[in-house]
Design a protein around this motif. Structure first.
Motif, short mmCIF file in Angstrom:
data_model
loop_
_atom_site.label_atom_id
_atom_site.label_comp_id
_atom_site.label_asym_id
_atom_site.label_seq_id
_atom_site.Cartn_x
_atom_site.Cartn_y
_atom_site.Cartn_z
N GLU A 89 0.85 -1.18 0.00
CA GLU A 89 0.00 0.00 0.00
C GLU A 89 0.89 1.24 0.00
N LEU A 90 0.69 2.13 -0.97
CA LEU A 90 1.61 3.25 -1.18
C LEU A 90 0.87 4.56 -1.33
N ALA A 91 1.17 5.51 -0.47
CA ALA A 91 0.67 6.87 -0.68
C ALA A 91 1.35 7.44 -1.92
N ALA A 92 0.60 8.16 -2.74
CA ALA A 92 1.15 8.63 -4.00
C ALA A 92 2.19 9.73 -3.83
N ALA A 93 2.02 10.58 -2.82
CA ALA A 93 2.89 11.76 -2.69
C ALA A 93 4.38 11.42 -2.72
N PRO A 94 4.87 10.45 -1.92
CA PRO A 94 6.31 10.15 -1.99
C PRO A 94 6.75 9.62 -3.36
N LEU A 95 5.86 8.93 -4.06
CA LEU A 95 6.20 8.36 -5.36
C LEU A 95 6.37 9.44 -6.43
N LEU A 96 5.74 10.59 -6.21
CA LEU A 96 5.80 11.69 -7.17
C LEU A 96 6.94 12.65 -6.88
N ASN A 97 7.63 12.43 -5.76
CA ASN A 97 8.66 13.35 -5.31
C ASN A 97 9.88 13.33 -6.21
N HIS A 98 10.43 14.52 -6.49
CA HIS A 98 11.64 14.63 -7.31
C HIS A 98 12.85 15.03 -6.47
N ASN A 99 12.62 15.37 -5.22
CA ASN A 99 13.70 15.77 -4.33
C ASN A 99 13.71 14.86 -3.11
N GLY A 100 14.86 14.76 -2.46
CA GLY A 100 14.95 13.89 -1.30
C GLY A 100 14.83 12.43 -1.73
N ALA A 101 13.99 11.68 -1.05
CA ALA A 101 13.76 10.28 -1.43
C ALA A 101 13.00 10.24 -2.75
N GLN A 102 13.53 9.52 -3.73
CA GLN A 102 12.89 9.45 -5.05
C GLN A 102 12.66 8.00 -5.43
N ALA A 103 11.46 7.72 -5.91
CA ALA A 103 11.08 6.37 -6.32
C ALA A 103 11.44 6.12 -7.78
N TRP A 104 11.99 4.94 -8.03
CA TRP A 104 12.37 4.52 -9.38
C TRP A 104 11.80 3.14 -9.67
N LEU A 105 11.41 2.92 -10.91
CA LEU A 105 11.06 1.58 -11.35
C LEU A 105 12.29 0.98 -12.02
N ALA A 106 12.94 0.05 -11.33
CA ALA A 106 14.08 -0.64 -11.90
C ALA A 106 13.56 -1.72 -12.85
N VAL A 107 14.16 -1.81 -14.04
CA VAL A 107 13.70 -2.71 -15.09
C VAL A 107 14.81 -3.72 -15.39
N GLU A 108 14.50 -4.99 -15.23
CA GLU A 108 15.50 -6.04 -15.47
C GLU A 108 15.65 -6.28 -16.97
N ASP A 109 16.84 -6.09 -17.47
CA ASP A 109 17.13 -6.36 -18.88
C ASP A 109 17.34 -7.86 -19.03
N PRO A 110 16.53 -8.55 -19.82
CA PRO A 110 16.69 -10.00 -19.95
C PRO A 110 18.04 -10.43 -20.50
N ARG A 111 18.75 -9.48 -21.15
CA ARG A 111 20.09 -9.81 -21.65
C ARG A 111 21.15 -9.65 -20.57
N LYS A 112 20.76 -8.96 -19.47
CA LYS A 112 21.68 -8.77 -18.34
C LYS A 112 20.90 -9.02 -17.05
N PRO A 113 20.49 -10.27 -16.80
CA PRO A 113 19.62 -10.56 -15.66
C PRO A 113 20.28 -10.23 -14.32
N TRP A 114 19.46 -9.84 -13.36
CA TRP A 114 19.93 -9.55 -12.02
C TRP A 114 20.23 -10.87 -11.29
N PRO A 115 21.02 -10.80 -10.24
CA PRO A 115 21.29 -12.03 -9.48
C PRO A 115 20.07 -12.50 -8.71
N PRO A 116 20.03 -13.78 -8.34
CA PRO A 116 18.91 -14.26 -7.52
C PRO A 116 18.93 -13.59 -6.15
N LEU A 117 17.76 -13.48 -5.54
CA LEU A 117 17.67 -12.88 -4.22
C LEU A 117 18.30 -13.78 -3.15
#
Length: 268
Positions: A89-117
């Motif tokens: 559950e996420l309040a929208a305000a922090p997700l729209l912020n451009h200063n301080g804490a900023q939210a990013w959608l990290a996208v996994e490139d299938p040609r460069k997969p991330w390590p397992p958790l």
């Protein structure tokens, strides 16, 4: 071109898998494919220090989440749903912020997969909500959903799940209502209460009993800080909430809300 050469060229030019992220935002709803996001005009490579899920510094190709939240306002409420049913559950305000804490959608490139958790586990992909400078926004680990499948605009938690509400006679700034806000931020992604909520992981925190009824207060707080210190269970998924993430004063408010709700039990 010979058939096997053509096939090889196709394999080299085609992603290993096609993932998609569904955004249900009302008028701004749409579905994004992995390749679209990797080529997004605002996509860039970012470094996340001490990543919550990987416990180390990580580098990602990412898009500012605000760039994808078309039509969303600061007072809106969103829910990020993962492939395994985790619902943050996420309040929208922090997700729209451009200063301080900023939210990013990290996208996994299938040609460069991330390590397992972890050993035998998948990665955090294909989509992972990460934060730069999270300390500036007091961002909780529950606000870092990974393996995200969709992000939805929904009504506020109290509207969707009246069974979670404290006594309506309490003032808005009452400590119990403050604890309710902390419950939404830190607990509701994994737990239900009175049968209410979208989580599919942890047990209900009021039905049939609240943890405040079978844990002494000090032991409950110890459990929240470090679950494995009380009940060692290798397959347990609940993370510990350090004092940095959940200061002692906020932990007291959270426990106060749970105690209050023992008097407001409702069967699902």
């Amino acid at each position: 071109m010979k058939p096997f050469i053509l096939l090889g060229a196709l394999l080299l030019s085609t992603p290993l898998y096609a993932a998609q992220l569904v955004l249900e935002l009302g008028a701004g709803s749409r579905t994004w494919q992995t390749e679209e996001l990797l080529k997004h005009p605002q996509a860039r490579t970012i470094t996340i220090t001490d990543d919550v899920s990987y416990k180390r510094n990580m580098s990602y190709r990412a898009v500012p989440l605000s760039a994808l939240l078309t039509g969303i306002n600061a007072d809106d409420h969103l829910q990020a749903v993962a492939l395994d049913g985790f619902a943050a559950e996420l309040a929208a305000a922090p997700l729209l912020n451009h200063n301080g804490a900023q939210a990013w959608l990290a996208v996994e490139d299938p040609r460069k997969p991330w390590p397992p958790l972890a050993e035998g586990k998948p990665s955090a992909g294909p989509f992972y909500l990460v934060w730069s400078n999270p300390q500036a926004g007091h961002i909780s680990p529950e606000q870092w959903p990974f393996q995200v499948a969709s992000i939805k605009k929904l009504a506020a938690v109290a509207e969707r799940f009246p069974a979670l509400r404290p006594d309506p006679k309490l003032a808005a700034n009452d400590p119990v209502n403050q604890g309710f806000a902390l419950f939404q931020k830190n607990c509701l992604a994994c737990h239900r209460l009175n049968g209410a909520g979208d989580a599919q992981f942890g047990p209900d925190l009021n039905i049939p009993f609240s943890p405040t009824e079978y844990f002494g207060a000090d032991f409950l707080k110890r459990y929240i800080r470090d679950p494995q210190s009380l009940l060692h269970w290798p397959q347990a998924k609940m993370p510990g909430f350090s004092a940095t993430v959940l200061p002692d004063a906020e932990l007291d408010l959270l426990v106060g809300y749970l105690k209050h709700m023992t008097g407001r039990k409702q069967q699902p």
